[in-house]
Design a protein around this motif. Structure first.
Motif, PDB file in Angstrom:
ATOM      1  N   LEU A  39       0.827  -1.209   0.000  1.00 10.42           N
ATOM      2  CA  LEU A  39       0.000   0.000   0.000  1.00 10.42           C
ATOM      3  C   LEU A  39       0.858   1.254   0.000  1.00 10.42           C
ATOM      4  O   LEU A  39       0.609   2.195  -0.758  1.00 10.42           O
ATOM      5  N   MET A  40       1.850   1.254   0.859  1.00  9.08           N
ATOM      6  CA  MET A  40       2.713   2.428   0.957  1.00  9.08           C
ATOM      7  C   MET A  40       3.452   2.665  -0.346  1.00  9.08           C
ATOM      8  O   MET A  40       3.562   3.793  -0.823  1.00  9.08           O
ATOM      9  N   THR A  41       3.945   1.582  -0.920  1.00  5.52           N
ATOM     10  CA  THR A  41       4.690   1.693  -2.176  1.00  5.52           C
ATOM     11  C   THR A  41       3.798   2.245  -3.283  1.00  5.52           C
ATOM     12  O   THR A  41       4.220   3.088  -4.077  1.00  5.52           O
ATOM     13  N   SER A  42       2.525   1.784  -3.292  1.00  9.12           N
ATOM     14  CA  SER A  42       1.600   2.255  -4.334  1.00  9.12           C
ATOM     15  C   SER A  42       1.299   3.747  -4.167  1.00  9.12           C
ATOM     16  O   SER A  42       0.836   4.395  -5.094  1.00  9.12           O
ATOM     17  N   ARG A  43       1.585   4.277  -2.981  1.00  8.51           N
ATOM     18  CA  ARG A  43       1.389   5.713  -2.762  1.00  8.51           C
ATOM     19  C   ARG A  43       2.702   6.485  -2.863  1.00  8.51           C
ATOM     20  O   ARG A  43       2.786   7.647  -2.479  1.00  8.51           O
ATOM     21  N   GLY A  44       3.721   5.820  -3.357  1.00  9.23           N
ATOM     22  CA  GLY A  44       4.984   6.507  -3.607  1.00  9.23           C
ATOM     23  C   GLY A  44       5.893   6.602  -2.393  1.00  9.23           C
ATOM     24  O   GLY A  44       6.919   7.279  -2.436  1.00  9.23           O
ATOM     25  N   GLU A  45       5.514   5.934  -1.308  1.00 10.11           N
ATOM     26  CA  GLU A  45       6.399   5.939  -0.148  1.00 10.11           C
ATOM     27  C   GLU A  45       7.326   4.728  -0.223  1.00 10.11           C
ATOM     28  O   GLU A  45       7.018   3.754  -0.887  1.00 10.11           O
TER      29      GLU A  45
END
Ligand code: ADP
Ligand code: MG
Length: 224
Positions: A39-45
């Motif tokens: 989830l975080m990766t999909s938000r660019g984090e």
């Protein structure tokens, strides 16, 4: 108490977060961490994922000694000291620099695992474990710790298809004592601990965890 939980702005701009996941084997920690990281990766984090024992080249070598079924004769004190040694290296080599760089760290087990496994499971006691954890951690403390609580028999039942390590192979009684340790943390009153019902589905566990993390996103860490 926590010198790093100052202003909201401070939280967002100047420091990272150390979020740890604890609980018996098979309680869904790794599954949960993967889902959060996706989830975080999909938000660019870009969260930093680490696991204990291990997480550094030296720590992974210590991990092999700890978990190898050939280490059957290891006494409880050696087990504790090796866990703490791996942790000391992890804190200095990975965690402290990442926090300074403002990263969010998702850690699959950390210092509380020694309280549960060596303190309760091996019956060395929290009073023996805590000062050694202090050597490894200094003033560092996780910002948030998710306790994935699942009766150990259920956790073990989920692991039937997984290769087991030395600690997985311990007796049911040992795993019960470890669980007692985690339950004691859950009722300790320390707001750092957030209980996640691990008898729930992976999706429900994720939703419960995100509920806490959303408050954290809004800078409400100290009110969690
Ligand atoms: N909430 C859940 N309910 C049922 N099974 C789960 C759940 N979470 C994970 N599992 C399954 O249980 C096993 C152990 O999960 P895992 O995430 O590896 O646990 P841990 O990292 O805590 O040992 C895996 O086969 C996984 O697919
Ligand atoms: Mg795991």
């Amino acid at each position: 108490m926590n010198p790093r939980s100052n202003e909201q702005q401070d939280l967002a701009e100047h420091r990272g977060l150390l979020i740890t996941f604890e609980g018996p084997e098979g309680s869904g920690k790794t599954t949960l961490i993967k889902a959060i990281a996706e989830l975080m990766t999909s938000r660019g984090e870009q969260p930093l994922l680490i696991r204990e024992p291990g997480g550094t080249a030296i720590g992974e070598r210590i991990r092999n000694i700890l978990l190898d079924t050939a280490s059957e004769g290891m006494c409880s004190e050696t087990e504790l000291l090796l866990m703490v040694a791996s942790r000391a290296q992890l804190v200095r080599e990975k965690i402290a620099p990442a926090l300074a760089a403002g990263m969010i760290i998702l850690c699959d087990r950390f210092a509380d695992a020694s309280v549960a496994y060596q303190g309760y499971g091996r019956e060395l006691g929290e009073s023996t474990v805590a000062p050694l954890n202090k050597v490894a951690l200094g003033d560092l403390e996780p910002d948030l710790t998710f306790l994935c609580l699942l009766p150990p028999a259920e956790g073990q039942a989920r692991l039937v298809n997984r290769a087991t390590d030395r600690l997985d192979r311990e007796t049911a009684l040992f795993h019960e004592k470890v669980y007692e340790g985690y339950q004691a943390m859950a009722v300790s009153g320390d707001l750092r601990f957030k209980v996640i019902d691990a008898t729930a589905s992976p999706a429900e566990m994720l939703a419960a965890t995100l509920g806490h993390l959303k408050r954290l996103e809004h800078g409400l860490l100290k009110y969690l």
